[in-house]
Design an enzyme around this catalytic site. Structure first.
Site, short mmCIF file in Angstrom:
data_model
loop_
_atom_site.label_atom_id
_atom_site.label_comp_id
_atom_site.label_asym_id
_atom_site.label_seq_id
_atom_site.Cartn_x
_atom_site.Cartn_y
_atom_site.Cartn_z
N LYS A 9 0.84 -1.00 -0.10
CA LYS A 9 0.05 -0.05 0.03
C LYS A 9 1.02 1.15 0.00
CE LYS A 9 -4.02 -2.05 2.27
NZ LYS A 9 -5.06 -1.95 3.36
N TYR A 49 -12.47 -1.91 -4.21
CA TYR A 49 -12.96 -2.19 -2.72
C TYR A 49 -14.51 -2.04 -2.59
CZ TYR A 49 -8.44 -2.11 0.00
OH TYR A 49 -7.31 -2.40 0.65
N PHE A 57 -15.71 3.79 6.47
CA PHE A 57 -14.28 3.95 6.30
C PHE A 57 -14.07 4.04 4.88
CE2 PHE A 57 -14.51 -0.46 7.50
CZ PHE A 57 -14.10 -1.21 6.45
N ARG A 85 -2.19 -14.19 4.11
CA ARG A 85 -3.00 -13.56 5.09
C ARG A 85 -2.27 -13.77 6.37
NH1 ARG A 85 -7.38 -10.23 4.00
NH2 ARG A 85 -8.11 -10.55 5.78
N THR A 91 -5.77 -7.29 10.64
CA THR A 91 -5.83 -5.68 9.92
C THR A 91 -5.61 -4.74 10.60
OG1 THR A 91 -8.02 -6.98 8.95
CG2 THR A 91 -7.72 -4.58 9.03
N ARG A 102 2.35 -6.54 9.17
CA ARG A 102 1.70 -5.48 9.88
C ARG A 102 2.29 -5.08 11.07
NH1 ARG A 102 -4.07 -7.14 7.32
NH2 ARG A 102 -4.09 -5.74 5.69
N ASN A 112 -1.97 0.51 7.10
CA ASN A 112 -1.63 -1.16 7.43
C ASN A 112 -0.79 -1.95 6.29
OD1 ASN A 112 -3.71 -1.81 5.82
ND2 ASN A 112 -4.72 -2.85 7.29
N HIS A 115 -2.20 -5.42 1.38
CA HIS A 115 -3.32 -6.10 1.06
C HIS A 115 -3.27 -7.39 0.78
CE1 HIS A 115 -7.36 -6.81 -0.59
NE2 HIS A 115 -6.61 -7.34 -1.72
N GLU A 126 -9.63 -10.15 -7.88
CA GLU A 126 -8.64 -9.07 -7.57
C GLU A 126 -7.38 -9.29 -8.53
OE1 GLU A 126 -9.86 -8.15 -3.01
OE2 GLU A 126 -7.96 -9.13 -3.26
P1 ATP Z 1 -7.29 -5.86 3.07
O1 ATP Z 1 -8.42 -5.94 2.44
O2 ATP Z 1 -6.53 -4.19 2.92
O3 ATP Z 1 -6.19 -6.65 3.10
P2 ATP Z 1 -8.24 -6.89 5.49
O4 ATP Z 1 -8.91 -7.60 4.76
O5 ATP Z 1 -7.35 -7.32 6.66
O6 ATP Z 1 -7.42 -5.80 4.71
P3 ATP Z 1 -10.81 -5.34 5.49
O7 ATP Z 1 -11.68 -5.86 6.39
O8 ATP Z 1 -10.94 -5.99 4.25
O9 ATP Z 1 -9.59 -5.91 6.12
O10 ATP Z 1 -10.79 -4.01 5.32
C1 ATP Z 1 -9.95 -3.22 4.14
C2 ATP Z 1 -9.10 -2.14 4.74
O11 ATP Z 1 -9.72 -0.99 5.14
C3 ATP Z 1 -8.12 -2.48 5.85
O12 ATP Z 1 -6.94 -3.10 5.46
C4 ATP Z 1 -7.87 -1.32 6.62
O13 ATP Z 1 -6.81 -0.38 6.06
C5 ATP Z 1 -9.32 -0.32 6.23
N1 ATP Z 1 -10.18 -0.71 7.52
C6 ATP Z 1 -10.83 -1.82 7.94
N2 ATP Z 1 -11.63 -1.59 9.01
C7 ATP Z 1 -11.69 -0.43 9.37
C8 ATP Z 1 -11.94 0.29 10.37
N3 ATP Z 1 -12.84 0.10 11.22
N4 ATP Z 1 -11.64 1.74 10.36
C9 ATP Z 1 -10.70 2.23 9.38
N5 ATP Z 1 -10.42 1.37 8.38
C10 ATP Z 1 -10.58 0.27 8.18
MG MG Z 2 -9.91 -7.35 2.81
#
Ligand code: ATP
Ligand code: MG
Length: 138
Positions: A9, A49, A57, A85, A91, A102, A112, A115, A126
């Site tokens: 990222k 997304y 968010f 993962r 996350t 992370r 973070n 992805h 994706e």
């Molecule tokens: P990614 O999809 O980026 O790999 P993830 O699968 O661990 O991460 P997701 O639940 O898909 O997490 O959320 C996508 C992204 O949105 C997260 O990586 C984080 O940067 C952001 N995010 C998730 N939850 C929150 C939240 N509560 N507040 C702010 N940002 C959030």
């Molecule tokens: Mg995700």
């Protein structure tokens, strides 16, 4: 061989962490089947997304993904989706296990650093969102 989709990222690219993250990826036995460095546009980030579009968010997340270049990758390994993962960690970096990317590199839930696809169907979507078949060299 299973494939997954990964992003380094903008927050990590900005802090010159590409090399350190690639080193961990290779050390864990992933093959990088494809890789490119691009600057996402907002519509592209929103499409990527789309599953999160109702989340509070969503706006900040899509905006932050466009704040600088990202590295897009197709990673290959037995059980690549789960393995990537696991290497990424939780996350929220505050909850990430020791030894995860992370835990080591992320600065916050929003920044973070990496992805990864969360399921086989997501990985297919994706990968095809960013790469054509001819760009993927197993
Ligand atoms: P990614 O999809 O980026 O790999 P993830 O699968 O661990 O991460 P997701 O639940 O898909 O997490 O959320 C996508 C992204 O949105 C997260 O990586 C984080 O940067 C952001 N995010 C998730 N939850 C929150 C939240 N509560 N507040 C702010 N940002 C959030
Ligand atoms: Mg995700």
């Amino acid at each position: 061989m299973e494939q997954t989709f990964a992003i380094i990222k903008p927050d990590a690219v900005e802090r010159n962490l590409i090399g350190k993250i690639l080193e961990r990826i290779e050390a864990e036995g992933f093959r990088i089947a494809s890789m490119k460095r691009v600057l996402l546009t907002l519509p592209i980030a929103e499409g990527f997304y789309h599953v999160h579009k109702e989340r509070p968010f969503f706006k900040d997340l899509t905006k932050s993904m466009c704040e600088g270049p990202v590295i897009l990758m197709v990673l290959e390994k037995e059980g690549a989706i789960k393995a990537w993962r696991k290497l990424m960690g939780a996350t929220n970096p505050a909850e990430a296990d020791e030894g995860t990317l992370r835990k080591e590199f992320a600065v916050s839930l929003e920044k973070n650093s990496v992805h990864g696809s969360d399921a086989p169907e997501t990985a297919v979507f994706e990968i095809s969102y960013f790469f054509s078949q001819t760009e993927i060299i197993p």
